[in-house]
Structure formats: structure tokens, C-alpha cells
Design a protein around this motif. Structure first.
Motif, PDB file in Angstrom:
ATOM      1  N   TYR A  22       0.787  -1.371  -0.104  1.00 43.80           N
ATOM      2  CA  TYR A  22      -0.009  -0.151   0.030  1.00 43.80           C
ATOM      3  C   TYR A  22       0.964   1.165   0.055  1.00 43.80           C
ATOM      4  O   TYR A  22       0.684   2.305  -0.572  1.00 43.80           O
ATOM      5  N   GLU A  23       2.197   1.042   0.562  1.00 41.92           N
ATOM      6  CA  GLU A  23       2.947   2.179   0.669  1.00 41.92           C
ATOM      7  C   GLU A  23       4.314   1.774   0.001  1.00 41.92           C
ATOM      8  O   GLU A  23       4.482   0.468  -0.372  1.00 41.92           O
ATOM      9  N   VAL A  24       5.154   2.744  -0.119  1.00 39.90           N
ATOM     10  CA  VAL A  24       6.319   2.608  -0.974  1.00 39.90           C
ATOM     11  C   VAL A  24       7.368   1.596  -0.195  1.00 39.90           C
ATOM     12  O   VAL A  24       8.233   0.874  -0.858  1.00 39.90           O
ATOM     13  N   ASN A  25       7.543   1.665   1.180  1.00 41.79           N
ATOM     14  CA  ASN A  25       8.202   0.824   1.996  1.00 41.79           C
ATOM     15  C   ASN A  25       7.592  -0.393   1.927  1.00 41.79           C
ATOM     16  O   ASN A  25       6.647  -0.915   2.164  1.00 41.79           O
ATOM     17  N   SER A  26       8.610  -1.541   2.518  1.00 45.75           N
ATOM     18  CA  SER A  26       8.081  -2.858   2.968  1.00 45.75           C
ATOM     19  C   SER A  26       9.129  -3.438   4.174  1.00 45.75           C
ATOM     20  O   SER A  26      10.369  -3.281   4.073  1.00 45.75           O
ATOM     21  N   PRO A  27       8.592  -4.217   5.074  1.00 48.32           N
ATOM     22  CA  PRO A  27       9.534  -4.720   5.841  1.00 48.32           C
ATOM     23  C   PRO A  27      10.448  -5.543   5.378  1.00 48.32           C
ATOM     24  O   PRO A  27      11.375  -6.137   5.965  1.00 48.32           O
ATOM     25  N   ARG A  28      10.141  -6.390   4.341  1.00 48.27           N
ATOM     26  CA  ARG A  28      10.935  -7.350   3.697  1.00 48.27           C
ATOM     27  C   ARG A  28      12.228  -6.662   3.181  1.00 48.27           C
ATOM     28  O   ARG A  28      13.401  -7.517   3.147  1.00 48.27           O
ATOM     29  N   VAL A  29      12.648  -5.259   3.283  1.00 54.11           N
ATOM     30  CA  VAL A  29      13.678  -4.853   2.862  1.00 54.11           C
ATOM     31  C   VAL A  29      14.730  -5.286   4.117  1.00 54.11           C
ATOM     32  O   VAL A  29      15.868  -5.655   3.766  1.00 54.11           O
ATOM     33  N   VAL A  30      14.433  -4.785   5.079  1.00 61.08           N
ATOM     34  CA  VAL A  30      15.196  -5.247   6.512  1.00 61.08           C
ATOM     35  C   VAL A  30      15.304  -6.664   6.634  1.00 61.08           C
ATOM     36  O   VAL A  30      16.251  -7.070   7.058  1.00 61.08           O
ATOM     37  N   GLU A  31      13.917  -7.536   6.360  1.00 59.59           N
ATOM     38  CA  GLU A  31      14.103  -8.748   6.650  1.00 59.59           C
ATOM     39  C   GLU A  31      15.144  -9.463   5.757  1.00 59.59           C
ATOM     40  O   GLU A  31      15.872 -10.391   6.093  1.00 59.59           O
ATOM     41  N   ALA A  32      15.212  -9.195   4.372  1.00 61.85           N
ATOM     42  CA  ALA A  32      16.247  -9.583   3.339  1.00 61.85           C
ATOM     43  C   ALA A  32      17.638  -9.297   4.200  1.00 61.85           C
ATOM     44  O   ALA A  32      18.548 -10.192   4.079  1.00 61.85           O
ATOM     45  N   ILE A  33      17.925  -8.105   4.609  1.00 60.73           N
ATOM     46  CA  ILE A  33      19.395  -7.974   5.205  1.00 60.73           C
ATOM     47  C   ILE A  33      19.540  -8.517   6.183  1.00 60.73           C
ATOM     48  O   ILE A  33      20.808  -9.180   6.648  1.00 60.73           O
ATOM     49  N   PHE A  34      18.469  -8.965   7.055  1.00 62.61           N
ATOM     50  CA  PHE A  34      18.540  -9.716   8.094  1.00 62.61           C
ATOM     51  C   PHE A  34      18.950 -11.251   8.146  1.00 62.61           C
ATOM     52  O   PHE A  34      19.773 -11.688   8.721  1.00 62.61           O
ATOM     53  N   TYR A  35      18.548 -11.647   6.981  1.00 61.87           N
ATOM     54  CA  TYR A  35      18.657 -12.956   6.614  1.00 61.87           C
ATOM     55  C   TYR A  35      19.656 -13.186   5.503  1.00 61.87           C
ATOM     56  O   TYR A  35      20.011 -14.146   4.894  1.00 61.87           O
ATOM     57  N   GLU A  36      20.465 -11.867   5.324  1.00 61.01           N
ATOM     58  CA  GLU A  36      21.792 -11.914   4.455  1.00 61.01           C
ATOM     59  C   GLU A  36      21.594 -12.091   2.971  1.00 61.01           C
ATOM     60  O   GLU A  36      22.206 -12.989   2.275  1.00 61.01           O
ATOM     61  N   CYS A  37      20.102 -11.983   2.655  1.00 58.80           N
ATOM     62  CA  CYS A  37      19.610 -12.087   1.241  1.00 58.80           C
ATOM     63  C   CYS A  37      19.703 -10.675   0.726  1.00 58.80           C
ATOM     64  O   CYS A  37      19.293  -9.750   1.049  1.00 58.80           O
ATOM     65  N   VAL A  38      20.364 -10.447  -0.837  1.00 55.90           N
ATOM     66  CA  VAL A  38      20.324  -9.433  -1.320  1.00 55.90           C
ATOM     67  C   VAL A  38      18.992  -9.052  -1.864  1.00 55.90           C
ATOM     68  O   VAL A  38      18.194  -9.288  -2.334  1.00 55.90           O
ATOM     69  N   PRO A  39      18.512  -7.726  -1.161  1.00 58.44           N
ATOM     70  CA  PRO A  39      17.323  -7.170  -1.338  1.00 58.44           C
ATOM     71  C   PRO A  39      17.270  -6.451  -2.728  1.00 58.44           C
ATOM     72  O   PRO A  39      17.830  -5.740  -3.332  1.00 58.44           O
ATOM     73  N   VAL A  40      15.988  -6.965  -3.408  1.00 56.84           N
ATOM     74  CA  VAL A  40      15.693  -6.397  -4.806  1.00 56.84           C
ATOM     75  C   VAL A  40      14.376  -5.385  -4.522  1.00 56.84           C
ATOM     76  O   VAL A  40      13.326  -5.772  -4.447  1.00 56.84           O
ATOM     77  N   VAL A  41      14.583  -4.016  -4.520  1.00 52.24           N
ATOM     78  CA  VAL A  41      13.761  -3.081  -4.043  1.00 52.24           C
ATOM     79  C   VAL A  41      12.844  -2.563  -5.280  1.00 52.24           C
ATOM     80  O   VAL A  41      13.820  -2.226  -6.281  1.00 52.24           O
ATOM     81  N   ILE A  42      11.568  -2.942  -5.308  1.00 54.28           N
ATOM     82  CA  ILE A  42      10.850  -2.704  -6.423  1.00 54.28           C
ATOM     83  C   ILE A  42       9.830  -1.771  -5.903  1.00 54.28           C
ATOM     84  O   ILE A  42       8.790  -2.030  -5.711  1.00 54.28           O
ATOM     85  N   SER A  43      10.049  -0.275  -6.207  1.00 53.83           N
ATOM     86  CA  SER A  43       9.143   0.592  -5.477  1.00 53.83           C
ATOM     87  C   SER A  43       9.643   2.118  -6.221  1.00 53.83           C
ATOM     88  O   SER A  43      10.587   2.650  -5.625  1.00 53.83           O
ATOM     89  N   ASP A  44       8.751   2.649  -6.981  1.00 58.10           N
ATOM     90  CA  ASP A  44       9.030   3.930  -7.635  1.00 58.10           C
ATOM     91  C   ASP A  44       8.761   4.784  -6.546  1.00 58.10           C
ATOM     92  O   ASP A  44       7.906   4.732  -5.780  1.00 58.10           O
ATOM     93  N   ASN A  45       9.566   5.975  -6.585  1.00 61.94           N
ATOM     94  CA  ASN A  45       9.438   7.281  -5.674  1.00 61.94           C
ATOM     95  C   ASN A  45       9.739   6.670  -4.279  1.00 61.94           C
ATOM     96  O   ASN A  45       9.529   7.736  -3.422  1.00 61.94           O
ATOM     97  N   PHE A  46      10.328   5.704  -4.023  1.00 65.29           N
ATOM     98  CA  PHE A  46      10.921   5.426  -2.633  1.00 65.29           C
ATOM     99  C   PHE A  46      12.399   5.770  -2.426  1.00 65.29           C
ATOM    100  O   PHE A  46      13.321   5.647  -3.082  1.00 65.29           O
ATOM    101  N   VAL A  47      12.521   6.557  -1.185  1.00 66.84           N
ATOM    102  CA  VAL A  47      13.833   6.871  -0.667  1.00 66.84           C
ATOM    103  C   VAL A  47      14.318   6.060   0.326  1.00 66.84           C
ATOM    104  O   VAL A  47      13.938   5.773   1.437  1.00 66.84           O
ATOM    105  N   PRO A  48      15.444   5.287   0.064  1.00 62.98           N
ATOM    106  CA  PRO A  48      15.772   4.063   1.202  1.00 62.98           C
ATOM    107  C   PRO A  48      16.207   4.676   2.351  1.00 62.98           C
ATOM    108  O   PRO A  48      16.921   5.742   2.219  1.00 62.98           O
ATOM    109  N   PRO A  49      16.472   3.993   3.622  1.00 70.89           N
ATOM    110  CA  PRO A  49      16.680   4.481   4.654  1.00 70.89           C
ATOM    111  C   PRO A  49      18.291   4.816   4.759  1.00 70.89           C
ATOM    112  O   PRO A  49      18.987   4.101   4.098  1.00 70.89           O
ATOM    113  N   PHE A  50      18.807   5.816   5.524  1.00 70.92           N
ATOM    114  CA  PHE A  50      20.006   6.083   5.670  1.00 70.92           C
ATOM    115  C   PHE A  50      20.676   6.346   4.319  1.00 70.92           C
ATOM    116  O   PHE A  50      22.063   6.090   4.239  1.00 70.92           O
ATOM    117  N   PHE A  51      19.975   6.663   3.402  1.00 71.68           N
ATOM    118  CA  PHE A  51      20.624   7.129   1.833  1.00 71.68           C
ATOM    119  C   PHE A  51      21.922   8.041   2.196  1.00 71.68           C
ATOM    120  O   PHE A  51      22.560   8.060   1.265  1.00 71.68           O
TER     121      PHE A  51
END
Length: 214
Positions: free
Chosen positions: A109-138
């Protein structure tokens, strides 16, 4: 509000997020107050035999498009809808993330998703698909070094794009995921460079660069 620094999980430039002023927060779960790092980590690259994985609810307009193109279409692309409720299903979800090279993180529903951090948590390279999203700590993290960021229109080409990434480059990104992981972790008491301190740093950083010299 226009004079405030806003710290938002929904860091959407089309919804009022101002780059250079506002702060993009990671969207994440605290799995256990006593042991927030439970299940941390994943399999080494040589044992990650799934090219890409996604499972989740079909929030928003975009996730059904992802499933339309990839659900049950390719054995290398483990793309599912909602997983059935229960502990066994949750563990299956975690094991898929731990066993995949790339974890698909589509907008809901929104541009962010908890899967981004989950992927990092499990050492899986995240594939972010979300137009207009500004990643954390960029402001301080180079997301292109440890993630794949795609436009929503690239969904039909998803496997081609991921499969074309050389193994050496994938391993470099996966190593960097492990290195930046510390910045996305919660602790019962804050630890230097963790998510708590990174959030404070982003607010400080944006505030400092808004101060105009006299």
C-alpha cells in the motif's frame, strides 16, 4: 510541519517526503523484546540455490502484477502469494529467505516494506521494486553496493536482470549486506552503529545541513 524534520517509514517523494530534510526510517519488526536478533543470518552464497523469493499478502496494485508475471512460471523464481498461517509456515518463509540469493521487496500500500530489512536480516540481497521510494540512511549508505533497485516497469524482465548479474558481483553484494546488517538491527539496549543510532545520525545529518551559516 513544513519547518519540521519528519522521520517516516513511508518515504515517498510524491507524498511530501523532502530529500535533504526528512529522514527515511527502516520498516521492521521487533521479533522478540528479549532476543531481537533471533534467527539472524543465513546460508553462505554457495548454498543459496533459489535465485529469487517473494511471499506475502497482495497489498496495493503492484504485488498482483508481480504474481501475474512470475507465480508458478519459473522454478528459479519462488514467487508466492500469502503463506498459510502457523509456525511451520513462518519457518518455511524464513528458510526461503535464508536460502535465496535475491529477496524481492515490492511496494505494498505504501512505498516501503519490512521485507527490505528482513532480507538484510537473513543476508539475502534485497531487490527493491518501488517507484518514488527513498531508502533508509541513503545519506551515508550506498544502496547500489548491496541491493538491486528496479523500476516497477521492469517486472517482466525480473529474471533476466537478476540472472545477468555475474556471480562475483552477487557475492560482493551479499558480503556488503552482511557488513551493513549492523545498521538495521535492534538491540535490547542500543549498540553503536545500530538502527537506533543510525536513525539519530540521519536526523542530526539533515539538521546540520539545513543550518545556514551567518
Amino acid at each position: 510541519m513544513e519547518r519540521c524534520i519528519k522521520a517516516l517509514c513511508n518515504a515517498d517523494v510524491t507524498q511530501g517526503f523532502k530529500i535533504g530534510r526528512d529522514v527515511s526510517l527502516p520498516e521492521t519488526y521487533v521479533r522478540s523484546a528479549r532476543n531481537p536478533l533471533r534467527d539472524l543470518g543465513g546460508k553462505p552464497p554457495s548454498k543459496r540455490h533459489i535465485l529469487a523469493f517473494y511471499a506475502g499478502n497482495l497489498h496495493g496494485y503492484f504485488r498482483p502484477i508481480l504474481l501475474k508475471h512470475w507465480k508458478d512460471k519459473d522454478p528459479d523464481m519462488k514467487i508466492f502469494g500469502p503463506m498459510p498461517p502457523g509456525v511451520a509456515s513462518k519457518m518455511n518463509y524464513i528458510q526461503h529467505m535464508k536460502s535465496s540469493k535475491y529477496c524481492i521487496c515490492p511496494k505494498g500500500y505504501e512505498v516501503n516494506s519490512p521485507r527490505v530489512v528482513e532480507a538484510i536480516f537473513y543476508e539475502c540481497v534485497p531487490v527493491v521494486i518501488s517507484d518514488n521510494f527513498v531508502p533508509p540512511f541513503f545519506e551515508v549508505l550506498d544502496w547500489s553496493a548491496f541491493s538491486v533497485i528496479l523500476a516497477e516497469k521492469e517486472i517482466p524482465n525480473l529474471k533476466t536482470i537478476l540472472a545477468s548479474i555475474p556471480e562475483e558481483k552477487y557475492r560482493e553484494m551479499q558480503l556488503r549486506v552482511r557488513k551493513v546488517q549492523q545498521h538495521f538491527l535492534w538491540h535490547a539496549k542500543p549498540v553503536k552503529y545500530d538502527l537506533f543510532y543510525m536513525t539519530l545520525h540521519s536526523i542530526w545529518y539533515n539538521r546540520v545541513f539545513q543550518v545556514k551559516p551567518r
